[in-house]
Every structure is written in structure tokens, then in C-alpha cells.
Scaffold this motif. Sequence first.
Motif, PDB file in Angstrom:
ATOM      1  N   MET A   1      24.044  36.791  11.418  1.00 45.58           N
ATOM      2  CA  MET A   1      23.189  36.744  10.253  1.00 45.58           C
ATOM      3  C   MET A   1      22.541  38.098  10.038  1.00 45.58           C
ATOM      4  O   MET A   1      22.250  38.813  10.976  1.00 45.58           O
ATOM      5  CB  MET A   1      22.132  35.662  10.472  1.00 45.58           C
ATOM      6  N   LEU A   2      22.287  38.413   8.791  1.00 48.65           N
ATOM      7  CA  LEU A   2      21.674  39.681   8.413  1.00 48.65           C
ATOM      8  C   LEU A   2      20.167  39.486   8.249  1.00 48.65           C
ATOM      9  O   LEU A   2      19.733  38.727   7.384  1.00 48.65           O
ATOM     10  CB  LEU A   2      22.298  40.157   7.101  1.00 48.65           C
ATOM     11  N   PRO A   3      19.342  40.131   9.096  1.00 44.14           N
ATOM     12  CA  PRO A   3      17.886  39.956   8.998  1.00 44.14           C
ATOM     13  C   PRO A   3      17.339  40.399   7.636  1.00 44.14           C
ATOM     14  O   PRO A   3      17.921  41.255   6.966  1.00 44.14           O
ATOM     15  CB  PRO A   3      17.340  40.851  10.110  1.00 44.14           C
ATOM     16  N   ARG A  63      29.422  34.961   2.689  1.00 45.74           N
ATOM     17  CA  ARG A  63      29.189  34.779   4.131  1.00 45.74           C
ATOM     18  C   ARG A  63      30.054  35.719   4.949  1.00 45.74           C
ATOM     19  O   ARG A  63      29.594  36.298   5.940  1.00 45.74           O
ATOM     20  CB  ARG A  63      29.473  33.334   4.540  1.00 45.74           C
ATOM     21  N   ARG A  64      31.305  35.880   4.567  1.00 47.36           N
ATOM     22  CA  ARG A  64      32.196  36.793   5.295  1.00 47.36           C
ATOM     23  C   ARG A  64      31.714  38.234   5.188  1.00 47.36           C
ATOM     24  O   ARG A  64      31.693  38.968   6.183  1.00 47.36           O
ATOM     25  CB  ARG A  64      33.620  36.663   4.754  1.00 47.36           C
ATOM     26  N   LEU A  65      31.324  38.650   3.992  1.00 44.52           N
ATOM     27  CA  LEU A  65      30.828  40.014   3.810  1.00 44.52           C
ATOM     28  C   LEU A  65      29.511  40.226   4.555  1.00 44.52           C
ATOM     29  O   LEU A  65      29.284  41.288   5.136  1.00 44.52           O
ATOM     30  CB  LEU A  65      30.656  40.317   2.322  1.00 44.52           C
ATOM     31  N   ARG A  66      28.670  39.218   4.572  1.00 41.59           N
ATOM     32  CA  ARG A  66      27.398  39.320   5.285  1.00 41.59           C
ATOM     33  C   ARG A  66      27.640  39.481   6.783  1.00 41.59           C
ATOM     34  O   ARG A  66      26.961  40.260   7.459  1.00 41.59           O
ATOM     35  CB  ARG A  66      26.539  38.089   5.007  1.00 41.59           C
ATOM     36  N   HIS A  67      28.613  38.760   7.306  1.00 38.03           N
ATOM     37  CA  HIS A  67      28.934  38.874   8.728  1.00 38.03           C
ATOM     38  C   HIS A  67      29.443  40.276   9.053  1.00 38.03           C
ATOM     39  O   HIS A  67      29.020  40.890  10.051  1.00 38.03           O
ATOM     40  CB  HIS A  67      29.987  37.833   9.108  1.00 38.03           C
ATOM     41  N   ALA A  68      30.339  40.795   8.234  1.00 36.98           N
ATOM     42  CA  ALA A  68      30.866  42.146   8.466  1.00 36.98           C
ATOM     43  C   ALA A  68      29.757  43.190   8.362  1.00 36.98           C
ATOM     44  O   ALA A  68      29.710  44.143   9.147  1.00 36.98           O
ATOM     45  CB  ALA A  68      31.986  42.448   7.471  1.00 36.98           C
ATOM     46  N   ALA A  70      26.562  42.718   8.957  1.00 40.23           N
ATOM     47  CA  ALA A  70      25.656  42.584  10.097  1.00 40.23           C
ATOM     48  C   ALA A  70      26.183  43.378  11.290  1.00 40.23           C
ATOM     49  O   ALA A  70      25.398  44.009  12.020  1.00 40.23           O
ATOM     50  CB  ALA A  70      25.478  41.117  10.471  1.00 40.23           C
ATOM     51  N   GLU A  71      27.473  43.373  11.488  1.00 40.82           N
ATOM     52  CA  GLU A  71      28.065  44.179  12.563  1.00 40.82           C
ATOM     53  C   GLU A  71      27.847  45.663  12.308  1.00 40.82           C
ATOM     54  O   GLU A  71      27.568  46.430  13.228  1.00 40.82           O
ATOM     55  CB  GLU A  71      29.559  43.886  12.677  1.00 40.82           C
ATOM     56  N   TRP A  72      27.959  46.086  11.043  1.00 40.19           N
ATOM     57  CA  TRP A  72      27.780  47.488  10.703  1.00 40.19           C
ATOM     58  C   TRP A  72      26.321  47.915  10.887  1.00 40.19           C
ATOM     59  O   TRP A  72      26.047  49.012  11.369  1.00 40.19           O
ATOM     60  CB  TRP A  72      28.231  47.751   9.264  1.00 40.19           C
ATOM     61  N   VAL A  73      25.379  47.044  10.513  1.00 41.36           N
ATOM     62  CA  VAL A  73      23.956  47.379  10.627  1.00 41.36           C
ATOM     63  C   VAL A  73      23.554  47.592  12.086  1.00 41.36           C
ATOM     64  O   VAL A  73      22.695  48.418  12.378  1.00 41.36           O
ATOM     65  CB  VAL A  73      23.093  46.290   9.951  1.00 41.36           C
ATOM     66  N   VAL A  74      24.186  46.879  12.993  1.00 47.37           N
ATOM     67  CA  VAL A  74      23.903  47.089  14.414  1.00 47.37           C
ATOM     68  C   VAL A  74      24.252  48.521  14.815  1.00 47.37           C
ATOM     69  O   VAL A  74      23.526  49.174  15.561  1.00 47.37           O
ATOM     70  CB  VAL A  74      24.676  46.067  15.280  1.00 47.37           C
ATOM     71  N   ALA A  97      41.788  40.708   6.080  1.00 48.87           N
ATOM     72  CA  ALA A  97      41.998  41.632   4.953  1.00 48.87           C
ATOM     73  C   ALA A  97      40.663  42.004   4.305  1.00 48.87           C
ATOM     74  O   ALA A  97      40.430  43.177   3.955  1.00 48.87           O
ATOM     75  CB  ALA A  97      42.928  41.008   3.930  1.00 48.87           C
ATOM     76  N   LEU A  98      39.788  41.034   4.143  1.00 47.01           N
ATOM     77  CA  LEU A  98      38.480  41.299   3.546  1.00 47.01           C
ATOM     78  C   LEU A  98      37.660  42.228   4.442  1.00 47.01           C
ATOM     79  O   LEU A  98      37.041  43.180   3.969  1.00 47.01           O
ATOM     80  CB  LEU A  98      37.736  39.983   3.325  1.00 47.01           C
ATOM     81  N   ARG A  99      37.697  41.972   5.728  1.00 47.61           N
ATOM     82  CA  ARG A  99      36.966  42.817   6.682  1.00 47.61           C
ATOM     83  C   ARG A  99      37.538  44.236   6.703  1.00 47.61           C
ATOM     84  O   ARG A  99      36.784  45.213   6.751  1.00 47.61           O
ATOM     85  CB  ARG A  99      37.040  42.194   8.068  1.00 47.61           C
ATOM     86  N   LYS A 100      38.845  44.364   6.643  1.00 48.05           N
ATOM     87  CA  LYS A 100      39.475  45.683   6.639  1.00 48.05           C
ATOM     88  C   LYS A 100      39.075  46.469   5.388  1.00 48.05           C
ATOM     89  O   LYS A 100      38.749  47.654   5.471  1.00 48.05           O
ATOM     90  CB  LYS A 100      40.998  45.532   6.694  1.00 48.05           C
ATOM     91  N   ASP A 101      39.084  45.825   4.224  1.00 46.93           N
ATOM     92  CA  ASP A 101      38.669  46.492   2.997  1.00 46.93           C
ATOM     93  C   ASP A 101      37.198  46.887   3.057  1.00 46.93           C
ATOM     94  O   ASP A 101      36.814  47.977   2.633  1.00 46.93           O
ATOM     95  CB  ASP A 101      38.918  45.603   1.782  1.00 46.93           C
TER      96      ASP A 101
END
Length: 126
Positions: A1-3, A63-68, A70-74, A97-101
Motif C-alpha cells: 500500500m502507498l502511504p 491497484r496494480r500501479l499503486r503496488h508498483a 509503492a516499491e519505487w517509493v521505497v 507487462a503493466l509493471r514493465k511499462d
Amino acid sequence: MLPMTHRVRTAADFARIVRSGARSGRRNVVLYGSRTEESSPSRVGFIVGKNVGNAVTRNLVKRRLRHASAEWVVAHPHGYDVVVRALPAAADSDWPALRKDFTGSLAAVVRRLDGSDTAERQGRVS
């Protein structure tokens, strides 16, 4: 989740980020980014319009974009504001594919932002 501290919330912030800074697009997403003060937290906002699909599809994409993100924000907790616009193709895209883009566009935006900052510091760009 994204704070909450890492979310773009106001229309004025969305407009500022989209109109200024760097942009990079792929098949499923277009990312807009700008640099902020090094002390302020990195923030991410999402634009998932009705052209992506019905409410269920839009929420899945979000939700998928938010998850990706959140990993980047870390990895980049300070210094960036990013807006992610989902394109209609994102509705039919699978997670890899969405995560790669997303990661490819984000890497390009960060590269452009960091490159322009370096050139400004060295006096090459006015």
C-alpha cells in the motif's frame, strides 16, 4: 500500500506535475514527473479515466500501479513528484507487462530529471 504522505492529492499538484518536468510514455502508461525539494517525500498520483474500462477494470489497473509505485517509493523516498496516466491498453494488459511499462517509463523520467538537474548545477542550462 502507498502511504498518504506519498500520494498526490490536489488538482493543483496534478496540474503542476503534468505541465512541468519530464514525460515518458509506453503502451500502457504515460508518466509525468518533476523534482521537489530533497527533504520532501516523493509522491505519486494516478489518472485512470473511463476510457480504460468499467469501474472494476479501472480499480484493478489502479491497484496494480499503486503496488508498483509503492516499491519505487521505497527506493526513492524523497525528491520526486510523479503522475501516472493509465492508457486504454492497460485494461487488457497483464501484471508483468503493466509493471514493465511502469518501471521503464519511470526510469526514463527519473533519468531526464536527474540529467537536467546536473546540467543546471554545472551552469550549462539557464
